[in-house]
Structure formats: C-alpha cells, structure tokens
Scaffold this active site. Structure first.
Site, mmCIF file in Angstrom:
data_model
loop_
_atom_site.group_PDB
_atom_site.id
_atom_site.type_symbol
_atom_site.label_atom_id
_atom_site.label_comp_id
_atom_site.label_asym_id
_atom_site.label_seq_id
_atom_site.Cartn_x
_atom_site.Cartn_y
_atom_site.Cartn_z
ATOM 1 N N TYR A 156 6.282 70.386 60.482
ATOM 2 C CA TYR A 156 5.432 70.719 58.975
ATOM 3 C C TYR A 156 6.251 72.049 58.420
ATOM 4 O O TYR A 156 6.756 71.983 57.340
ATOM 5 C CB TYR A 156 4.095 71.052 59.132
ATOM 6 N N LYS A 160 8.374 72.225 55.188
ATOM 7 C CA LYS A 160 8.110 73.013 53.963
ATOM 8 C C LYS A 160 9.123 74.198 53.665
ATOM 9 O O LYS A 160 9.355 74.343 52.365
ATOM 10 C CB LYS A 160 6.955 73.867 54.390
HETATM 11 P P1 NAI Z 1 -5.544 67.699 51.612
HETATM 12 O O1 NAI Z 1 -5.406 67.201 52.997
HETATM 13 O O2 NAI Z 1 -6.876 68.009 51.410
HETATM 14 O O3 NAI Z 1 -4.738 67.202 50.388
HETATM 15 C C1 NAI Z 1 -3.912 66.294 50.777
HETATM 16 C C2 NAI Z 1 -3.704 65.425 49.556
HETATM 17 O O4 NAI Z 1 -2.377 64.493 49.592
HETATM 18 C C3 NAI Z 1 -4.833 64.443 49.513
HETATM 19 O O5 NAI Z 1 -5.273 63.881 48.508
HETATM 20 C C4 NAI Z 1 -4.206 63.291 50.467
HETATM 21 O O6 NAI Z 1 -4.726 61.951 50.177
HETATM 22 C C5 NAI Z 1 -2.729 63.633 49.830
HETATM 23 N N1 NAI Z 1 -1.807 62.622 50.544
HETATM 24 C C6 NAI Z 1 -1.444 62.657 52.182
HETATM 25 N N2 NAI Z 1 -0.695 61.736 52.264
HETATM 26 C C7 NAI Z 1 -0.116 61.189 51.223
HETATM 27 C C8 NAI Z 1 0.817 60.245 51.058
HETATM 28 N N3 NAI Z 1 1.580 59.666 51.892
HETATM 29 N N4 NAI Z 1 0.768 59.629 49.577
HETATM 30 C C9 NAI Z 1 0.269 60.248 48.737
HETATM 31 N N5 NAI Z 1 -0.802 61.471 48.958
HETATM 32 C C10 NAI Z 1 -0.910 61.569 50.109
HETATM 33 O O7 NAI Z 1 -4.698 68.951 51.818
HETATM 34 P P2 NAI Z 1 -4.489 70.393 50.930
HETATM 35 O O8 NAI Z 1 -5.102 71.542 51.631
HETATM 36 O O9 NAI Z 1 -5.100 70.102 49.470
HETATM 37 O O10 NAI Z 1 -2.736 70.412 50.632
HETATM 38 C C11 NAI Z 1 -2.201 70.445 49.578
HETATM 39 C C12 NAI Z 1 -0.897 70.835 49.668
HETATM 40 O O11 NAI Z 1 -0.586 72.230 49.936
HETATM 41 C C13 NAI Z 1 -0.028 69.804 50.819
HETATM 42 O O12 NAI Z 1 1.278 69.720 50.499
HETATM 43 C C14 NAI Z 1 -0.134 71.093 51.805
HETATM 44 O O13 NAI Z 1 0.776 70.953 53.026
HETATM 45 C C15 NAI Z 1 -0.197 72.382 51.089
HETATM 46 N N6 NAI Z 1 -0.585 73.498 51.687
HETATM 47 C C16 NAI Z 1 -1.979 73.720 52.325
HETATM 48 C C17 NAI Z 1 -2.481 74.746 52.599
HETATM 49 C C18 NAI Z 1 -3.841 75.034 52.977
HETATM 50 O O14 NAI Z 1 -4.155 76.003 53.959
HETATM 51 N N7 NAI Z 1 -4.717 73.902 52.682
HETATM 52 C C19 NAI Z 1 -1.550 75.952 53.080
HETATM 53 C C20 NAI Z 1 -0.096 75.722 52.717
HETATM 54 C C21 NAI Z 1 0.181 74.765 52.010
#
Ligand code: NAI
Length: 247
Positions: A156, A160
C-alpha cells in the site's frame, strides 16, 4: 465563493467514505458529479441521495478501477452521456495489510493494480478530453504512509508513494495546457477502511496525532474542493497533507 457550475467531476470509489464526502462537496459547489463504484446499483443510490440533497444533477456509472475494460467502458459512457470530465478525483483505493515477510505476490499485485495502475489508466483517458478543453484538474489520493511507512503496508505505501511520483511528473507535462495535477495525503481518517483496525493500533495512531482526533472524510473533501477550484489555479505537482499534525 467556490463555484464549479459548468464543470463535470468524476470521483472514483465515491459510494462511501472520503469519495462520497468529496462527491457531496463538489455537487454542493455546483459541479455535475459522476458517482462511480463497482456496483452500478449502489452508485445510482448514492447519486440520487446527493442530488436530492444538493439539487444538482448527479450521474452514476459502474467503474471497477482494477479492470482496464471497466474503466474504458465507464469512460465511454461518461463521454457519451455527460460529455467529458473536467475534474478527476482518483480516490478509489484498497489495502491488503500483512507483514512484508509474509506478503504474497497476489497481495502486492492487487494493491499496485487497483491503487496505482488504475489511476494511470483512467487519467490517461480523461486527460485526452482535458487537453482539448485546455482546462483540467486531476487530484490523486495518496496517503501519509507514502511518507512515513507503516508496518504491514509495504504494498500500500509503495502504491501511494508511486502516486506522488506520478502526480509530480504529470504536473510538469500538463502544466502548459492549464491542467493541474495534485495529490492529497490523508493521515488517519475515520472511514470503513480504518474502522476494523484493532483498538490498540488506533490508539497508537491517536497518540501520534497532535490534534488528538482522527480526521473526518469532510476534512479531506474540503481540500479536494479547493484543489478542484480556480482558487488553486497556480498550485500544481503538490502534495497536501491532511493529518492533524501527524506528519
Ligand atoms: P473506503 O474503503 O471507505 O472507500 C474506498 C472506496 O473505494 C469505496 O467506495 C470502495 O468501494 C472503492 N473501491 C475499492 N476498490 C475499488 C475498485 N476496484 N474499483 C472502484 N472502486 C473501488 O476508504 P476511504 O477511507 O474512504 O479511502 C479513500 C481513499 O483514501 C483510498 O484511496 C485510501 O487509500 C485513501 N486513504 C484513506 C485513509 C484513511 O485513513 N481512511 C488514509 C490515507 C489514504
């Protein structure tokens, strides 16, 4: 103050978490938003919810960022039905955490494919339209772990960090055409992705956050809104950290 009417914004993975909060913010600011997710039904549901709340048009399309075919199909539909994308938010991302020594090739490969290669593929398709319009915003969701590392996240954090290099190079290539490319590096944000972490891991993070709270999806969405707007028109190739002082 921020008015995005006349602009179309596509947010990958916008059926929940940071992506959904971002879709809300952009729609509130008047953009025509395209909500995307792997499930067409769920994307439609969320699009309706946002549109009912903001009163602005919100489209939905199925898009699996891990599949080249799905990306191409989705973009074809968006170009035909909505007419191109001005603001692309590469938000979709997954994690498959395990210690490096136990990490399987599949754990590595899937994370790179979804979190990094998918962003390359969709951005290339979308930027073609931006080049013609001579205006565009690309916003990539990186992470604080790209900068500080994290036990169990070799795959990951590499993906990133890859997004950061991608952002900086694209920013240079596209700047002459009035397209900005920036990244956001969230710290620990309360979403489904972080909900199931063991309590002691969460507490460990909390102890390192000077603001003494986890972030909310809106904390990140607000920065996307800024980067999508004309207020940020002289900012490109940057990474904005949203982490309560963690890094
Ligand atoms: P989450 O798991 O709640 O949401 C991720 C979204 O991406 C979901 O809507 C999911 O359905 C979608 N997704 C997953 N695989 C997919 C695919 N193959 N095709 C299309 N959509 C797909 O995660 P969150 O926390 O909202 O994360 C959003 C972004 O922020 C991600 O890139 C994550 O890596 C990044 N991020 C999150 C952090 C956190 O603490 N929550 C910290 C740093 C980065």
């Amino acid at each position: 103050m921020i008015n995005l009417s006349g602009k179309t914004a596509l947010v990958t993975g916008s059926t929940r978490g940071i992506g959904k909060a971002t879709a809300y913010r952009l729609s509130e600011a008047g953009a025509k938003v395209v909500v995307t997710g792997r499930s067409e039904d769920r994307a439609r549901e969320v699009a309706k919810e946002i549109s009912d709340s903001t009163g602005n048009e919100v489209f939905s399309v199925a898009l699996d960022i891990g599949s080249k075919e799905s990306i191409e199909e989705a973009l074809k539909r968006v170009n035909e039905e909505v007419g191109g994308v001005d603001i692309l938010v590469n938000n979709a991302g997954i994690n498959r955490d395990t210690l490096f020594i136990r990490m399987k090739y599949e754990d590595w490969d899937e994370i790179i494919r979804v979190n990094l290669t998918g962003t390359f593929l969709i951005t290339q398709l979308v930027v073609k339209g931006m080049l013609k319009k001579k205006w565009g915003r690309v916003i990539n969701m990186s992470s604080v772990v790209a900068f500080i590392g994290n036990v169990g996240q070799a795959n990951y954090s590499a993906a990133k960090a890859g997004l950061v290099g991608f952002t900086k190079t694209l920013a240079k290539e596209l700047a002459p055409r009035n397209i900005t490319v920036n990244a956001i590096a969230p710290g620990f944000i309360e979403t489904d992705m972080t909900e199931n972490l063991p309590e002691e891991i969460k507490q460990g993070f909390l102890n390192q956050i000077p603001m003494n709270r986890f972030g909310k999806s809106e904390d990140v969405a607000n920065v996307v809104l800024f980067l999508a707007s004309d207020l940020s028109s002289y900012i490109t190739g940057e990474v904005i950290h949203v982490n309560g002082g963690l890094f």
